[in-house]
Write an enzyme that holds these catalytic residues in place. Structure first.
Site, PDB file in Angstrom:
ATOM      1  N   HIS A  67       0.632  -1.062   0.377  1.00 50.87           N
ATOM      2  CA  HIS A  67      -0.039  -0.226  -0.337  1.00 50.87           C
ATOM      3  C   HIS A  67       0.865   1.323  -0.045  1.00 50.87           C
ATOM      4  O   HIS A  67       0.507   2.496  -0.792  1.00 50.87           O
ATOM      5  CB  HIS A  67      -1.110  -0.237   0.905  1.00 50.87           C
ATOM      6  N   ARG A  68       2.228   1.237   0.642  1.00 50.23           N
ATOM      7  CA  ARG A  68       3.415   2.364   0.213  1.00 50.23           C
ATOM      8  C   ARG A  68       4.415   1.376  -0.079  1.00 50.23           C
ATOM      9  O   ARG A  68       4.681  -0.029  -0.224  1.00 50.23           O
ATOM     10  CB  ARG A  68       3.661   2.903   1.760  1.00 50.23           C
ATOM     11  N   LYS A  96       4.953  -2.152  11.849  1.00 54.06           N
ATOM     12  CA  LYS A  96       6.222  -0.736  12.148  1.00 54.06           C
ATOM     13  C   LYS A  96       5.911   0.059  11.358  1.00 54.06           C
ATOM     14  O   LYS A  96       6.080   1.692  12.200  1.00 54.06           O
ATOM     15  CB  LYS A  96       7.321  -1.878  12.520  1.00 54.06           C
ATOM     16  N   LYS A 108       9.999  -9.632   4.450  1.00 50.69           N
ATOM     17  CA  LYS A 108      11.186  -9.944   5.602  1.00 50.69           C
ATOM     18  C   LYS A 108      11.593 -10.958   4.466  1.00 50.69           C
ATOM     19  O   LYS A 108      11.501 -11.299   3.337  1.00 50.69           O
ATOM     20  CB  LYS A 108      10.095  -9.974   6.389  1.00 50.69           C
ATOM     21  N   SER A 365      16.194   4.067   8.631  1.00 50.58           N
ATOM     22  CA  SER A 365      16.316   2.916   7.182  1.00 50.58           C
ATOM     23  C   SER A 365      15.564   3.916   6.614  1.00 50.58           C
ATOM     24  O   SER A 365      15.886   4.686   4.981  1.00 50.58           O
ATOM     25  CB  SER A 365      16.046   1.697   6.836  1.00 50.58           C
TER      26      SER A 365
HETATM   27  P1  NAD Z   1      22.259  -9.896  16.038  1.00 54.03           P
HETATM   28  O1  NAD Z   1      22.885 -10.962  14.824  1.00 54.03           O
HETATM   29  O2  NAD Z   1      23.480  -8.364  15.942  1.00 54.03           O
HETATM   30  O3  NAD Z   1      22.186 -10.306  17.674  1.00 54.03           O
HETATM   31  C1  NAD Z   1      21.796 -11.350  18.034  1.00 54.03           C
HETATM   32  C2  NAD Z   1      22.548 -11.760  18.919  1.00 54.03           C
HETATM   33  O4  NAD Z   1      21.588 -12.409  20.378  1.00 54.03           O
HETATM   34  C3  NAD Z   1      23.515 -12.753  19.054  1.00 54.03           C
HETATM   35  O5  NAD Z   1      24.861 -12.176  19.890  1.00 54.03           O
HETATM   36  C4  NAD Z   1      23.481 -14.042  19.096  1.00 54.03           C
HETATM   37  O6  NAD Z   1      24.774 -14.471  19.517  1.00 54.03           O
HETATM   38  C5  NAD Z   1      22.504 -13.674  20.358  1.00 54.03           C
HETATM   39  N1  NAD Z   1      21.518 -14.836  20.622  1.00 54.03           N
HETATM   40  C6  NAD Z   1      21.176 -15.562  19.889  1.00 54.03           C
HETATM   41  N2  NAD Z   1      20.420 -16.665  20.825  1.00 54.03           N
HETATM   42  C7  NAD Z   1      20.872 -16.641  21.674  1.00 54.03           C
HETATM   43  C8  NAD Z   1      19.927 -16.941  23.087  1.00 54.03           C
HETATM   44  N3  NAD Z   1      18.583 -17.841  23.214  1.00 54.03           N
HETATM   45  N4  NAD Z   1      19.822 -16.045  24.344  1.00 54.03           N
HETATM   46  C9  NAD Z   1      20.635 -14.979  23.847  1.00 54.03           C
HETATM   47  N5  NAD Z   1      21.513 -14.567  22.738  1.00 54.03           N
HETATM   48  C10 NAD Z   1      20.720 -15.652  21.963  1.00 54.03           C
HETATM   49  O7  NAD Z   1      21.189  -9.239  15.639  1.00 54.03           O
HETATM   50  P2  NAD Z   1      20.261  -7.770  15.974  1.00 54.03           P
HETATM   51  O8  NAD Z   1      20.716  -7.237  14.427  1.00 54.03           O
HETATM   52  O9  NAD Z   1      21.103  -7.539  17.223  1.00 54.03           O
HETATM   53  O10 NAD Z   1      19.011  -8.657  16.211  1.00 54.03           O
HETATM   54  C11 NAD Z   1      18.612  -9.180  17.541  1.00 54.03           C
HETATM   55  C12 NAD Z   1      16.608  -8.956  17.204  1.00 54.03           C
HETATM   56  O11 NAD Z   1      16.131  -7.745  16.981  1.00 54.03           O
HETATM   57  C13 NAD Z   1      16.536  -9.888  16.098  1.00 54.03           C
HETATM   58  O12 NAD Z   1      14.809 -10.201  16.581  1.00 54.03           O
HETATM   59  C14 NAD Z   1      15.747  -8.646  14.782  1.00 54.03           C
HETATM   60  O13 NAD Z   1      14.442  -9.371  13.942  1.00 54.03           O
HETATM   61  C15 NAD Z   1      15.548  -7.378  15.783  1.00 54.03           C
HETATM   62  N6  NAD Z   1      15.400  -6.658  14.965  1.00 54.03           N
HETATM   63  C16 NAD Z   1      16.605  -6.374  14.679  1.00 54.03           C
HETATM   64  C17 NAD Z   1      17.248  -4.525  13.790  1.00 54.03           C
HETATM   65  C18 NAD Z   1      18.440  -3.809  13.324  1.00 54.03           C
HETATM   66  O14 NAD Z   1      17.995  -2.893  13.054  1.00 54.03           O
HETATM   67  N7  NAD Z   1      19.633  -5.049  13.795  1.00 54.03           N
HETATM   68  C19 NAD Z   1      15.553  -3.551  13.858  1.00 54.03           C
HETATM   69  C20 NAD Z   1      14.611  -4.181  14.026  1.00 54.03           C
HETATM   70  C21 NAD Z   1      14.364  -5.415  14.643  1.00 54.03           C
END
Ligand code: NAD
Length: 473
Positions: A67-68, A96, A108, A365
């Site tokens: 839609h966007r 979001k 995604k 972003s």
């Molecule tokens: P990342 O890969 O940088 O870090 C994820 C971390 O979680 C890693 O250090 C990993 O070792 C750790 N991990 C994995 N399983 C685990 C567990 N069971 N217990 C504890 N730690 C665990 O990823 P990120 O970019 O930091 O993303 C983290 C979350 O945030 C995800 O759900 C992602 O979808 C969400 N997110 C990220 C962004 C972004 O800009 N990077 C934006 C919105 C949402």
């Protein structure tokens, strides 16, 4: 921590949460179904020759809404990725973007891979090949579908994706806008790496500006001195921990990683921990905290704020009842399962939901995409002008009062905003405004009693309006 088997899948869980909001709104079923349905999803399989052998990789990209345009959402590299998860995450992106008033649809992607098993050159080959598949099939372009980093991906993957798109579309003047989260010297924007963690900080700051909300979470006073446990020490977890402890005086009493947790009731120094991990690649020997082997159990420790910043379904039917935090801030996507959400609510634990709490990434972003299609860095036109105006005001003040301005004030008055200042200011404004909208939505209807339902209602209203405005329905 895995989800209890009786729980719905991640995608069904998101849909159930959305259904709850839709029923409160009394939205027409047809409109609701149109909003909820995933517009398109592809699965690609492609071969790459690794160390002399051919390996076949599987990836997905889902476009939940258009839609966007463009549709926006990260690409995740994980050994547990699947289509259900990708569709759920794409849907979350739709809601979001609407919550934080970013004019994008939701998308995604994921690649089924354990990045730790591959060398840098191999990751580059795999990423370029995956990008090629997405570009050829119309699931990646500056105008229609723009990925960003997520779990397991970062700036370097985004740079490879942008370069692959450029090779295929050398005549597209906006090629660099085909992906966000790029390195700054490659068309990225200052502040994107920290953006999601920074947004989590701004969300919590805004929550604490509303004493009634703080009271709702059985707390009082300001953010300073509050205790906080963070699960995940990747991009999002690290930045949230760093900013909250260094700038807001929050005590990070535990950091939970995949293979254990570190606990110190007096607070963990986040930069010391980062340095230790950089040098030793483990946390067991970190001298300033106690190592706990069962990391998941630390989620259940007492604290004011719990920030799950790792994976989905970490707080589920199995452990929700034992959670003692007063406020949960969903920095990760989907860390609280649908069933757990109800248990937490009954216990009086307030949840700031993912669709709002981690929207800092997509917000910055959006700024990066605008910077790319406008082909100019933010602040370039006005920075020196602002500095000159500041200097004039300072001189005028000195002339009128006969007093000289201190060097500290002169410096701050005569400093024009650079790109990072503007990005942080835009992000702060976005997070504050969105929280206020969610809050007003909650207060406007007695049937809405939690921030998650309020977020979805606020978001779905905007999406429905945009569908109805263009007459699609
Ligand atoms: P990342 O890969 O940088 O870090 C994820 C971390 O979680 C890693 O250090 C990993 O070792 C750790 N991990 C994995 N399983 C685990 C567990 N069971 N217990 C504890 N730690 C665990 O990823 P990120 O970019 O930091 O993303 C983290 C979350 O945030 C995800 O759900 C992602 O979808 C969400 N997110 C990220 C962004 C972004 O800009 N990077 C934006 C919105 C949402």
């Amino acid at each position: 921590m895995t989800k209890a088997s009786s729980e719905p899948s991640f995608r069904d869980g998101v849909n159930l949460m959305v259904d709850r909001a839709i029923s409160v709104m009394g939205l027409d079923t047809g409109v609701a179904n149109a909003i909820k349905s995933c517009n398109a999803v592809i699965q690609v399989q492609f071969p790459v020759k690794i160390r002399g052998k051919i390996e076949v990789f599987t990836g997905w990209r889902a476009t939940h809404s258009t839609h966007r345009l463009p549709s926006k959402g990260g690409i995740r590299y994980a050994p547990y990725a699947d289509q259900d998860e990708v569709e759920a995450l794409a849907a979350l992106m739709t809601y979001k973007c609407a919550i934080v008033n970013v004019p994008f649809g939701g998308s995604k992607g994921a690649l089924l891979i354990d990045p730790s098993q591959y060398e840098r050159e191999e990751m580059e080959m795999i990423t370029r090949r995956f990008s090629l598949e997405l570009i050829r099939k119309g699931f990646l372009s500056p105008a229609t579908n723009v990925p960003a980093p997520d779990v397991g991906t970062g700036q370097r993957e985004m740079a490879w994706i942008a370069d692959t798109y450029k090779q295929l579309h050398p005549d597209d003047i906006n090629y660099v806008a085909c992906v966000t989260g790029k390195p700054v010297h490659h068309g990225g924007i200052q502040g994107r790496v920290e953006a999601t963690g920074r947004g989590v900080q701004y969300a919590i700051q805004e929550f604490f500006r509303h004493p009634d909300d703080v009271k709702m979470a059985s707390m009082s006073g300001s953010l300073e001195g509050k205790t906080c446990i963070i699960q995940g020490f990747g991009n999002v977890g690290y930045h949230a921990a760093k900013f909250l402890s260094e700038e807001d005086g929050v005590k990070i009493t535990a950091i939970i990683k995949s293979h254990g947790a570190l606990v110190n009731d007096e607070g963990i120094n986040i930069e010391e921990l980062r340095q230790h991990i950089e040098e030793h690649h483990e946390i067991e020997t970190f001298p300033c905290a106690q190592f706990v082997e069962n990391g998941a159990s630390v989620l259940e420790k007492e604290c004011d704020i719990l920030i799950p910043a790792a994976l989905e379904n970490q707080i589920n039917l199995e452990n929700a009842d034992r959670i003692k935090a007063k406020l949960i801030v969903e920095a990760a996507n989907g860390p609280v399962s649908f069933g757990a959400d109800a248990i937490l609510k009954n216990k009086g634990i307030v949840v700031i939901p993912d669709a709002y709490a981690n929207a800092g990434g997509v917000t910055v972003s959006y700024f990066e995409w605008i910077r790319n299609i406008s082909h100019m860095r933010f602040g370039r036109m006005q920075r020196r002008h602002e500095e000159m105006r500041g200097l004039q005001v300072t001189r005028m003040f000195e002339e009128v009062t006969g007093n000289s301005v201190s060097s500290h004030i002169r410096e701050s008055m005569t400093r024009g905003a650079d790109e990072l200042d503007l990005v942080r200011s835009g992000l702060d404004d976005t997070m504050r405004t969105a929280y206020q909208e969610i809050r007003e939505t909650m207060l406007s209807d007695d049937n809405i009693t939690d921030l998650r339902t309020a977020s979805y209602v606020s978001s779905i209203k905007k999406i429905a309006r945009s569908y109805l405005d263009v007459g699609i329905l």
